[in-house]
Design an enzyme around this catalytic site. Structure first.
Site, PDB file in Angstrom:
ATOM      1  CE  LYS A 187      -1.705   3.021   1.964  1.00 42.79           C
ATOM      2  NZ  LYS A 187      -1.569   4.472   1.569  1.00 42.79           N
ATOM      3  CD  GLU A 243       2.693  10.783  15.240  1.00 48.76           C
ATOM      4  OE1 GLU A 243       3.083  10.589  14.066  1.00 48.76           O
ATOM      5  OE2 GLU A 243       3.356  11.429  16.079  1.00 48.76           O
ATOM      6  CD  GLU A 262      13.006   4.222   8.410  1.00 48.34           C
ATOM      7  OE1 GLU A 262      12.880   5.110   9.300  1.00 48.34           O
ATOM      8  OE2 GLU A 262      13.147   4.464   7.214  1.00 48.34           O
ATOM      9  CB  CYS A 296      13.546   8.332   7.918  1.00 45.35           C
ATOM     10  SG  CYS A 296      14.405   7.351   6.696  1.00 45.35           S
TER      11      CYS A 296
HETATM   12  P1  NAD Z   1       1.922   8.604   7.669  1.00 43.18           P
HETATM   13  O1  NAD Z   1       2.561   7.739   8.674  1.00 43.18           O
HETATM   14  O2  NAD Z   1       0.526   9.053   7.894  1.00 43.18           O
HETATM   15  O3  NAD Z   1       1.920   7.864   6.236  1.00 43.18           O
HETATM   16  C1  NAD Z   1       2.841   6.855   5.878  1.00 43.18           C
HETATM   17  C2  NAD Z   1       2.077   5.707   5.208  1.00 43.18           C
HETATM   18  O4  NAD Z   1       1.158   5.155   6.153  1.00 43.18           O
HETATM   19  C3  NAD Z   1       1.246   6.133   3.998  1.00 43.18           C
HETATM   20  O5  NAD Z   1       1.250   5.116   3.017  1.00 43.18           O
HETATM   21  C4  NAD Z   1      -0.150   6.264   4.593  1.00 43.18           C
HETATM   22  O6  NAD Z   1      -1.180   6.108   3.650  1.00 43.18           O
HETATM   23  C5  NAD Z   1      -0.150   5.128   5.596  1.00 43.18           C
HETATM   24  N1  NAD Z   1      -1.136   5.271   6.664  1.00 43.18           N
HETATM   25  C6  NAD Z   1      -1.629   6.409   7.196  1.00 43.18           C
HETATM   26  N2  NAD Z   1      -2.549   6.133   8.144  1.00 43.18           N
HETATM   27  C7  NAD Z   1      -2.632   4.789   8.229  1.00 43.18           C
HETATM   28  C8  NAD Z   1      -3.401   3.885   9.025  1.00 43.18           C
HETATM   29  N3  NAD Z   1      -4.287   4.314   9.929  1.00 43.18           N
HETATM   30  N4  NAD Z   1      -3.212   2.566   8.854  1.00 43.18           N
HETATM   31  C9  NAD Z   1      -2.313   2.113   7.953  1.00 43.18           C
HETATM   32  N5  NAD Z   1      -1.593   2.908   7.156  1.00 43.18           N
HETATM   33  C10 NAD Z   1      -1.727   4.235   7.286  1.00 43.18           C
HETATM   34  O7  NAD Z   1       2.859   9.860   7.431  1.00 43.18           O
HETATM   35  P2  NAD Z   1       2.440  11.284   6.793  1.00 43.18           P
HETATM   36  O8  NAD Z   1       1.165  11.799   7.356  1.00 43.18           O
HETATM   37  O9  NAD Z   1       2.496  11.121   5.335  1.00 43.18           O
HETATM   38  O10 NAD Z   1       3.619  12.188   7.335  1.00 43.18           O
HETATM   39  C11 NAD Z   1       3.529  12.694   8.665  1.00 43.18           C
HETATM   40  C12 NAD Z   1       4.871  12.680   9.335  1.00 43.18           C
HETATM   41  O11 NAD Z   1       5.401  11.359   9.356  1.00 43.18           O
HETATM   42  C13 NAD Z   1       5.964  13.468   8.625  1.00 43.18           C
HETATM   43  O12 NAD Z   1       5.925  14.812   8.916  1.00 43.18           O
HETATM   44  C14 NAD Z   1       7.212  12.809   9.145  1.00 43.18           C
HETATM   45  O13 NAD Z   1       7.532  13.319  10.406  1.00 43.18           O
HETATM   46  C15 NAD Z   1       6.791  11.362   9.283  1.00 43.18           C
HETATM   47  N6  NAD Z   1       7.228  10.570   8.119  1.00 43.18           N
HETATM   48  C16 NAD Z   1       8.300   9.776   8.262  1.00 43.18           C
HETATM   49  C17 NAD Z   1       8.750   9.063   7.163  1.00 43.18           C
HETATM   50  C18 NAD Z   1       9.949   8.181   7.245  1.00 43.18           C
HETATM   51  O14 NAD Z   1      10.602   7.947   6.224  1.00 43.18           O
HETATM   52  N7  NAD Z   1      10.256   7.632   8.397  1.00 43.18           N
HETATM   53  C19 NAD Z   1       8.107   9.154   5.935  1.00 43.18           C
HETATM   54  C20 NAD Z   1       6.980   9.958   5.840  1.00 43.18           C
HETATM   55  C21 NAD Z   1       6.552  10.662   6.947  1.00 43.18           C
END
Ligand code: NAD
Length: 493
Positions: A187, A243, A262, A296
């Site tokens: 996904k 989160e 991660e 990250c």
């Molecule tokens: P996110 O964790 O919401 O999204 C990451 C992935 O998780 C996406 O594919 C999203 O669709 C999916 N996702 C979201 N909610 C979900 C749920 N309830 N169940 C399963 N999958 C779910 O991250 P974001 O909102 O895109 O970014 C927010 C913050 O997260 C950023 O500001 C940053 O601090 C952090 N982030 C970290 C990384 C990393 O590489 N570690 C990457 C993106 C974002």
């Protein structure tokens, strides 16, 4: 319309990308689509299918068939490896096409997108070569016994990836899972996933059997939530926010499976007074500018020994002031942030720092000609940043570097280890004994001495501790996470 704060109409000509299951494109079960915006100009330029729980059900069923009938899982390891290697070559053959797609979808400069595509190919090359070299062992036991271990795949693995490096994450997450015989369901992130869909199509073209790789785009709260809680999934690999990481681990616990997380970091670069500054400077700056700080492993804290503070800061300020953000085609130091929500989030960190009176040491610029509708943020250098401040402790995920002075080695180590995260770190010193000593005291998954590599090479195990997550990706270590160890004990006398 996504919930990412963007707006604007999709051009009628935009083609809706479907869901990729069993090597076939299909629309979302609901018929819904999600608009895709180019961060560089904020204009909607494509659509993707909005997969949900019904589509995840189909994808998991397809993967289960590929695993249980053996069409994928019972291929000889060298045959799986050969297919992975073929996909690596196909990625190289399509590198320009994929790089332009990635640059438009994520807003990053084309040179950075090209590097991402090469890294994606490297994952398939590396794990293609590793597939038939990852094996168990025999264990000396009691007389009359033969004992052997073997690494078994989990079955169907679920992969949730973010929007910052879609093509790289496709390789990083899927290649080791496939090399060990798992059938996969990915996904990708709703904000940027076009290359992952194209890569799945390329995999089918080079001969991956139906069901080995399935990609279901969609919202996290719908498709993502359905995948992490699905009882047919035997393991989940997640990259994203802390989160959502908590949700993934909670669901994994409910299903009695394991997961790797991660989740980002607040990675320090420790600069001692004996640093070779000419050698260090490009890394000190690039580590936060790379992908506009949306990495990250971004080096977002610059810890500088007070004895060299003025000299180091002067050099960093000079470099920072020249940094420019622009469109993928302008190919400058950095591109746009992924969406309006992330841009506003980063701007809030900057405003709060200024309200708190933290000195702004330098600021880069947004290039003339970069569309005002794009999601650009000029890079900022703040310092000295108070150790207890939000800026010193929280992940900004944008081009904002915090400088913090320290007085002695023990203080540097305490400061480096003083956040909730522990992903990677850099140590800059010409004293090799100190480099080794400090590296061994840092809490985290990777420590560079006199280098800094935004996550490092494909060969190098990578991952975090605490709020940065757990489990290891990359290198041979990832093959352990994507398998479970069985011990076979045979009494023959
Ligand atoms: P996110 O964790 O919401 O999204 C990451 C992935 O998780 C996406 O594919 C999203 O669709 C999916 N996702 C979201 N909610 C979900 C749920 N309830 N169940 C399963 N999958 C779910 O991250 P974001 O909102 O895109 O970014 C927010 C913050 O997260 C950023 O500001 C940053 O601090 C952090 N982030 C970290 C990384 C990393 O590489 N570690 C990457 C993106 C974002």
């Amino acid at each position: 319309m996504t919930d990412n704060g963007n707006s604007g109409a999709v051009p009628a000509a935009a083609r809706a990308k479907g869901i990729f299951i069993d090597n076939q494109w299909r629309p979302a079960n609901s018929g819904k689509v999600i608009d895709v915006y180019a961060p560089g100009d904020g204009v909607a330029f494509a659509q993707i299918a909005a997969g949900d729980a019904a589509d995840i059900d189909l994808a998991v069923a397809a993967a289960r068939r590929a695993f249980e009938t053996g069409v994928w899982s019972r291929l000889a390891a060298f045959e799986r490896g050969r297919l992975l290697s073929k996909l690596g070559l196909a990625v190289l053959d399509h590198a320009e096409e994929l790089a332009h797609l990635e640059a438009r979808d994520t807003g990053k400069p084309i040179t950075q997108a090209r590097a991402d595509i090469l890294a994606c190919a490297r994952y398939f090359e590396f794990y293609g070569g590793a597939a038939d070299k990852f094996h168990g062992e025999t264990i000396p036991f009691m007389k009359g016994y033969m004992v052997a271990t073997e690494h078994e795949p989990h079955g169907v693995t679920g992969h949730i990836i973010p929007w910052n490096y879609p093509a790289q994450m496709f390789g990083r997450s899927l290649a080791p899972a496939l090399a060990t015989g798992n059938a996969t369901v990915m996904k990708p992130a709703e904000d940027a996933c076009l290359t992952t869909l194209r890569l799945a199509e390329l995999a089918a073209e080079v001969g991956f059997p139906e069901g080995a790789i399935n990609v279901v785009p969609g919202l996290g709260v719908e498709a993502g939530a359905a995948l992490i809680s699905h009882p047919g999934v035997g393991f989940v690999s997640f990259t994203g926010s802390p989160e959502v990481g908590v949700l993934v681990q909670t669901e994994a616990a409910r299903n009695h499976i394991s997961c790797t997380l991660e989740l980002g970091g607040k990675s320090p670069q420790i600069v001692f007074a004996d640093v070779d500054l000419d050698a260090a400077l490009p890394s000190l700056v690039n580590a936060i500018v790379q992908n506009a700080g949306q990495t990250c492993s971004a080096g977002s804290r610059l810890l500088v020994e007070r004895a060299a503070y003025d000299r180091v800061i002067e050099a960093v300020v000079d470099r920072f002031s020249t940094l420019q953000a622009g469109t993928p085609e302008m190919d400058l130091d950095l591109g746009a942030l992924i969406n309006l929500r992330q841009k506003k989030r980063v701007e809030t960190f900057i405003a709060q720092a200024q309200e708190a009176g933290i000195p702004l040491l330098a600021q880069g610029s947004i290039a003339d000609g970069a569309p005002t509708s794009g999601y650009y943020v000029a890079p900022r250098l703040f310092g000295p940043v108070p150790r207890a401040s939000t800026l010193a402790r929280e992940e900004v995920f944008g081009p904002v570097l915090s400088v913090i002075p320290f007085d002695e080695e023990a203080d540097a180590v305490a400061l480096a280890n003083g956040t909730d995260f522990g992903l990677i770190a850099g140590v800059w010193t010409q004293d090799s004994k100190r480099g080794a000593r400090v590296a061994r005291q840092i809490h985290g998954g990777q420590v560079f001495v006199n280098a800094y590599g935004a996550g490092g090479g494909i060969e190098l195990p990578f991952g975090g501790i605490r709020k940065s997550g757990h489990g290891r990706e990359k290198g041979m270590a990832a093959l352990h996470d994507f398998t479970t160890l069985k011990t076979i004990i045979i009494k023959h006398d």
